[in-house]
Scaffold this active site. Structure first.
Site, mmCIF file in Angstrom:
data_model
loop_
_atom_site.group_PDB
_atom_site.id
_atom_site.type_symbol
_atom_site.label_atom_id
_atom_site.label_comp_id
_atom_site.label_asym_id
_atom_site.label_seq_id
_atom_site.Cartn_x
_atom_site.Cartn_y
_atom_site.Cartn_z
ATOM 1 N N HIS A 72 0.845 -1.202 0.000
ATOM 2 C CA HIS A 72 0.000 0.000 0.000
ATOM 3 C C HIS A 72 0.878 1.248 0.000
ATOM 4 O O HIS A 72 1.783 1.379 0.812
ATOM 5 C CB HIS A 72 -0.920 0.017 1.228
ATOM 6 C CG HIS A 72 -2.141 -0.821 1.062
ATOM 7 N ND1 HIS A 72 -3.291 -0.635 1.798
ATOM 8 C CD2 HIS A 72 -2.397 -1.852 0.219
ATOM 9 C CE1 HIS A 72 -4.207 -1.521 1.421
ATOM 10 N NE2 HIS A 72 -3.690 -2.275 0.476
ATOM 11 N N TYR A 200 -8.805 5.353 8.132
ATOM 12 C CA TYR A 200 -8.898 5.634 9.573
ATOM 13 C C TYR A 200 -9.879 6.792 9.730
ATOM 14 O O TYR A 200 -9.648 7.864 9.159
ATOM 15 C CB TYR A 200 -7.547 6.077 10.132
ATOM 16 C CG TYR A 200 -6.492 4.987 10.223
ATOM 17 C CD1 TYR A 200 -6.295 4.273 11.402
ATOM 18 C CD2 TYR A 200 -5.656 4.702 9.140
ATOM 19 C CE1 TYR A 200 -5.312 3.294 11.503
ATOM 20 C CE2 TYR A 200 -4.672 3.721 9.235
ATOM 21 C CZ TYR A 200 -4.502 3.023 10.422
ATOM 22 O OH TYR A 200 -3.534 2.058 10.521
ATOM 23 N N PRO A 292 -3.489 -0.147 18.935
ATOM 24 C CA PRO A 292 -3.306 -0.565 17.539
ATOM 25 C C PRO A 292 -3.439 0.549 16.497
ATOM 26 O O PRO A 292 -3.183 0.309 15.317
ATOM 27 C CB PRO A 292 -4.404 -1.618 17.344
ATOM 28 C CG PRO A 292 -5.405 -1.355 18.409
ATOM 29 C CD PRO A 292 -4.687 -0.735 19.546
ATOM 30 N N LYS A 296 1.640 -0.613 15.055
ATOM 31 C CA LYS A 296 3.061 -0.726 15.390
ATOM 32 C C LYS A 296 3.450 -1.979 16.184
ATOM 33 O O LYS A 296 4.636 -2.316 16.264
ATOM 34 C CB LYS A 296 3.498 0.501 16.219
ATOM 35 C CG LYS A 296 3.508 1.779 15.435
ATOM 36 C CD LYS A 296 4.716 1.848 14.522
ATOM 37 C CE LYS A 296 4.602 2.906 13.475
ATOM 38 N NZ LYS A 296 4.527 2.427 12.108
ATOM 39 N N TYR A 384 4.496 6.294 10.177
ATOM 40 C CA TYR A 384 3.630 5.171 9.813
ATOM 41 C C TYR A 384 4.403 4.094 9.056
ATOM 42 O O TYR A 384 4.230 2.906 9.306
ATOM 43 C CB TYR A 384 2.438 5.672 8.972
ATOM 44 C CG TYR A 384 1.339 4.639 8.849
ATOM 45 C CD1 TYR A 384 0.353 4.517 9.827
ATOM 46 C CD2 TYR A 384 1.284 3.777 7.748
ATOM 47 C CE1 TYR A 384 -0.646 3.568 9.729
ATOM 48 C CE2 TYR A 384 0.284 2.819 7.642
ATOM 49 C CZ TYR A 384 -0.676 2.724 8.626
ATOM 50 O OH TYR A 384 -1.671 1.768 8.533
HETATM 51 P P1 RFL Z 1 2.143 -12.458 21.152
HETATM 52 O O1 RFL Z 1 1.651 -12.470 19.773
HETATM 53 O O2 RFL Z 1 1.202 -12.127 22.252
HETATM 54 O O3 RFL Z 1 2.788 -13.892 21.417
HETATM 55 C C1 RFL Z 1 3.208 -14.314 22.700
HETATM 56 C C2 RFL Z 1 3.116 -15.808 22.762
HETATM 57 O O4 RFL Z 1 3.565 -16.253 24.039
HETATM 58 C C3 RFL Z 1 2.689 -17.252 24.512
HETATM 59 N N1 RFL Z 1 2.777 -17.296 25.992
HETATM 60 C C4 RFL Z 1 3.444 -18.238 26.674
HETATM 61 N N2 RFL Z 1 4.154 -19.291 26.272
HETATM 62 C C5 RFL Z 1 4.715 -20.079 27.240
HETATM 63 N N3 RFL Z 1 4.559 -19.846 28.575
HETATM 64 C C6 RFL Z 1 3.845 -18.792 29.019
HETATM 65 N N4 RFL Z 1 3.702 -18.563 30.323
HETATM 66 C C7 RFL Z 1 3.267 -17.936 28.046
HETATM 67 N N5 RFL Z 1 2.499 -16.819 28.130
HETATM 68 C C8 RFL Z 1 2.208 -16.446 26.890
HETATM 69 C C9 RFL Z 1 1.336 -16.840 23.999
HETATM 70 O O5 RFL Z 1 0.418 -17.929 23.940
HETATM 71 C C10 RFL Z 1 1.689 -16.307 22.624
HETATM 72 O O6 RFL Z 1 1.616 -17.303 21.633
HETATM 73 O O7 RFL Z 1 3.401 -11.475 21.334
HETATM 74 P P2 RFL Z 1 4.578 -11.109 20.271
HETATM 75 O O8 RFL Z 1 5.129 -12.349 19.652
HETATM 76 O O9 RFL Z 1 5.479 -10.205 20.997
HETATM 77 O O10 RFL Z 1 3.853 -10.350 19.096
HETATM 78 C C11 RFL Z 1 3.237 -9.099 19.317
HETATM 79 C C12 RFL Z 1 2.051 -8.925 18.358
HETATM 80 O O11 RFL Z 1 1.222 -10.056 18.440
HETATM 81 C C13 RFL Z 1 1.236 -7.662 18.686
HETATM 82 O O12 RFL Z 1 2.092 -6.597 19.029
HETATM 83 C C14 RFL Z 1 0.361 -7.222 17.497
HETATM 84 O O13 RFL Z 1 -0.634 -8.147 17.244
HETATM 85 C C15 RFL Z 1 -0.277 -5.865 17.773
HETATM 86 N N6 RFL Z 1 -1.203 -5.427 16.716
HETATM 87 C C16 RFL Z 1 -0.736 -4.870 15.548
HETATM 88 N N7 RFL Z 1 0.594 -4.760 15.318
HETATM 89 C C17 RFL Z 1 1.072 -4.264 14.124
HETATM 90 O O14 RFL Z 1 2.303 -4.163 13.963
HETATM 91 N N8 RFL Z 1 0.227 -3.880 13.103
HETATM 92 C C18 RFL Z 1 -1.128 -3.956 13.247
HETATM 93 O O15 RFL Z 1 -1.840 -3.663 12.292
HETATM 94 C C19 RFL Z 1 -1.658 -4.432 14.517
HETATM 95 N N9 RFL Z 1 -2.971 -4.542 14.706
HETATM 96 C C20 RFL Z 1 -2.583 -5.555 16.901
HETATM 97 C C21 RFL Z 1 -3.450 -5.082 15.866
HETATM 98 C C22 RFL Z 1 -3.117 -6.133 18.061
HETATM 99 C C23 RFL Z 1 -4.478 -6.241 18.210
HETATM 100 N N10 RFL Z 1 -4.952 -6.866 19.400
HETATM 101 C C24 RFL Z 1 -5.988 -7.797 19.453
HETATM 102 C C25 RFL Z 1 -4.177 -6.758 20.638
HETATM 103 C C26 RFL Z 1 -4.818 -5.174 16.014
HETATM 104 C C27 RFL Z 1 -5.346 -5.714 17.194
HETATM 105 C C28 RFL Z 1 -6.855 -5.725 17.298
HETATM 106 C C1 PHB Z 2 -5.664 -4.565 10.920
HETATM 107 O O1 PHB Z 2 -5.792 -4.776 9.706
HETATM 108 O O2 PHB Z 2 -5.994 -5.406 11.782
HETATM 109 C C2 PHB Z 2 -5.135 -3.258 11.382
HETATM 110 C C3 PHB Z 2 -4.676 -2.341 10.452
HETATM 111 C C4 PHB Z 2 -4.195 -1.122 10.866
HETATM 112 C C5 PHB Z 2 -4.178 -0.815 12.208
HETATM 113 C C6 PHB Z 2 -4.611 -1.747 13.156
HETATM 114 C C7 PHB Z 2 -5.107 -2.971 12.739
HETATM 115 O O3 PHB Z 2 -3.719 0.396 12.613
#
Ligand code: RFL
Ligand code: PHB
Length: 389
Positions: A72, A200, A292, A296, A384
């Site tokens: 994008h 957004y 989110p 990042k 961004y």
């Molecule tokens: P995770 O993905 O939470 O993975 C951690 C893993 O550790 C396991 N765990 C354990 N394992 C063993 N023993 C224990 N005691 C444990 N406790 C936990 C868990 O089961 C899990 O599998 O962390 P990690 O790897 O640091 O990754 C981080 C990302 O997942 C997170 O920052 C992103 O998803 C955030 N996020 C977004 N990030 C972006 O860069 N771009 C985006 O567009 C974006 N959109 C989002 C998001 C997060 C969202 N939510 C739901 C929080 C959108 C949403 C809605």
């Molecule tokens: C997503 O596609 O889940 C998404 C995209 C952009 C954001 C957060 C989440 O800033």
């Protein structure tokens, strides 16, 4: 069992670290408390910075992302019912990649299976020991048996609720936190996106985001109250509210379809400092959380483990501790800038209980200014697409 680096958590940070260490010939074992299917069922991030794309390439897992991901060049912002564009490519010469975290995780899991490095899924009761000394070790239960893993280093990649940060003595870590008084209700559905780039939106009914996973799969979000329950939101109610937050011409074009997943995510800014405790290193959500809005979280997880992998490679290949000694400082320098951007974007686009008519005027004035100033747009675009590591 013995390994060089014990990685706790098989989310993106643990899996990317494992792949980078493998490439450098460093032995590692991942312990994950959930099943592989459960990890894949969590619908999260959708936008990858160039730095993250490059890193996935370096780790050897970029092939499908380049085939199926959507580059994008910009995104849109809606305010006062009008849609305006931030030209990421025009302003920075860089773009982002729309490719879901689920797919990134699947590619990393497949790669790990191919290279034959072990991941222990459903490792229960993981505990980390003696990370203050020279010989840390980890215990866990798997298939009813008590297991012990000896290692040189522990990488805490176990997310916000993990065991690693929680094992650090309270006096050794400082927590900085802001909890937001709302959440995001997200819906995933197999319908074509309402627009070819992300939107957004700031509206008087609250924030909205139109994102996507492909040309045929959407991820839509609306700001909701923290006490709302996902069961109380039918698909129809979601689309009705989402439509009301879109500009009229987009609302008229919106195609709806049954949801595949719906969930509510609370919003939080959080940083734990420092990120190193002897032979324990925190990376990704284990060390910090961003709301989110700036997309990042996953990207920061990737840049943390890139720095950590570099430090570990220096330790083993060059017998130098410089990279590991500097890990916390360097990672935090990038983390705080992403925290600032995510916080700023969240404040600008959401309705807070205290926003009031003055707060609303401030948001509108800032948005109006943003779209009258190319310099201001460049600041947004630069953040961004991602700051350099
Ligand atoms: P995770 O993905 O939470 O993975 C951690 C893993 O550790 C396991 N765990 C354990 N394992 C063993 N023993 C224990 N005691 C444990 N406790 C936990 C868990 O089961 C899990 O599998 O962390 P990690 O790897 O640091 O990754 C981080 C990302 O997942 C997170 O920052 C992103 O998803 C955030 N996020 C977004 N990030 C972006 O860069 N771009 C985006 O567009 C974006 N959109 C989002 C998001 C997060 C969202 N939510 C739901 C929080 C959108 C949403 C809605
Ligand atoms: C997503 O596609 O889940 C998404 C995209 C952009 C954001 C957060 C989440 O800033």
């Amino acid at each position: 069992m013995r390994t060089q680096v014990a990685i706790i958590g098989a989310g993106p940070s643990g899996l990317i670290l494992g792949a980078l260490l493998h490439k450098a010939g460093i032995d590692n074992v991942i312990l994950e408390q959930r099943s592989g299917d459960y990890v894949l069922s969590r619908i999260r991030a959708g936008v990858l910075e160039q730095v993250c794309v490059d890193l996935l390439d370096e780790a050897g897992v970029g092939e499908r992302m380049h085939k199926e991901g959507l580059p994008h060049d910009g995104f849109d912002m809606v305010f006062a019912g009008e849609r305006r564009r931030i030209d990421l490519f025009g302003l920075t010469g860089k773009r982002v990649m729309v490719y879901g975290q689920t797919e990134v995780t699947r590619d990393l899991m497949d790669h790990r299976a191919t290279i034959g490095r072990p991941t222990v899924y459903e490792a229960e009761n993981v505990r980390i020991h003696d990370f203050d000394g020279d010989k840390p070790w980890v215990t866990y239960t798997h298939a009813g048996r008590e297991e012990r893993l000896d290692c040189d280093f522990i990488a805490g990649c176990d997310g916000f609720h993990g065991v690693c940060r929680a094992s650090v003595p309270a006096r050794a870590i400082t927590h900085h936190e802001k909890v937001y008084p709302f959440g995001w209700l997200g819906l995933l559905a197999d319908v074509p996106p309402v627009h070819h780039e992300l939107i957004y939106g700031h509206t008087e009914r609250g924030f909205m985001l139109a994102s996507m996973r492909s040309h045929t799969r959407v991820r839509y979000y609306i700001q909701c109250g923290l006490h709302e329950k996902v069961e109380d939101w039918s698909d129809e109610a979601f689309y009705d509210e989402f439509r009301r937050r879109l500009p009229a011409e987009d609302a008229a074009r919106l195609i709806t379809g049954p949801s595949i997943e719906k969930s509510i995510a609370p919003l939080r800014s959080f940083v734990g400092e420092p990120l190193r405790f002897g032979r324990l290193f925190l990376a990704g959500d284990a060390g910090h959380i961003v709301p989110p809005t700036g997309a990042k979280g996953l990207n920061l997880a990737a840049s943390d483990v890139a720095l950590l992998a570099r430090g570990l490679v220096e330790h083993y290949a060059e017998r130098s501790s410089a990279g590991l000694d500097d890990y916390s400082r360097r990672a935090l320098a990038r983390i705080w800038k992403a925290e600032r951007f995510s916080w700023w974007f969240t404040q600008l686009m959401h309705l807070f209980p205290e926003t009031g008519s003055f707060g609303l005027k401030m948001q509108m004035a800032e948005l109006d200014y943003l779209f009258s100033s190319e310099s201001a747009q460049r600041v947004v675009a630069e953040n961004y697409v991602g700051l350099p590591i």
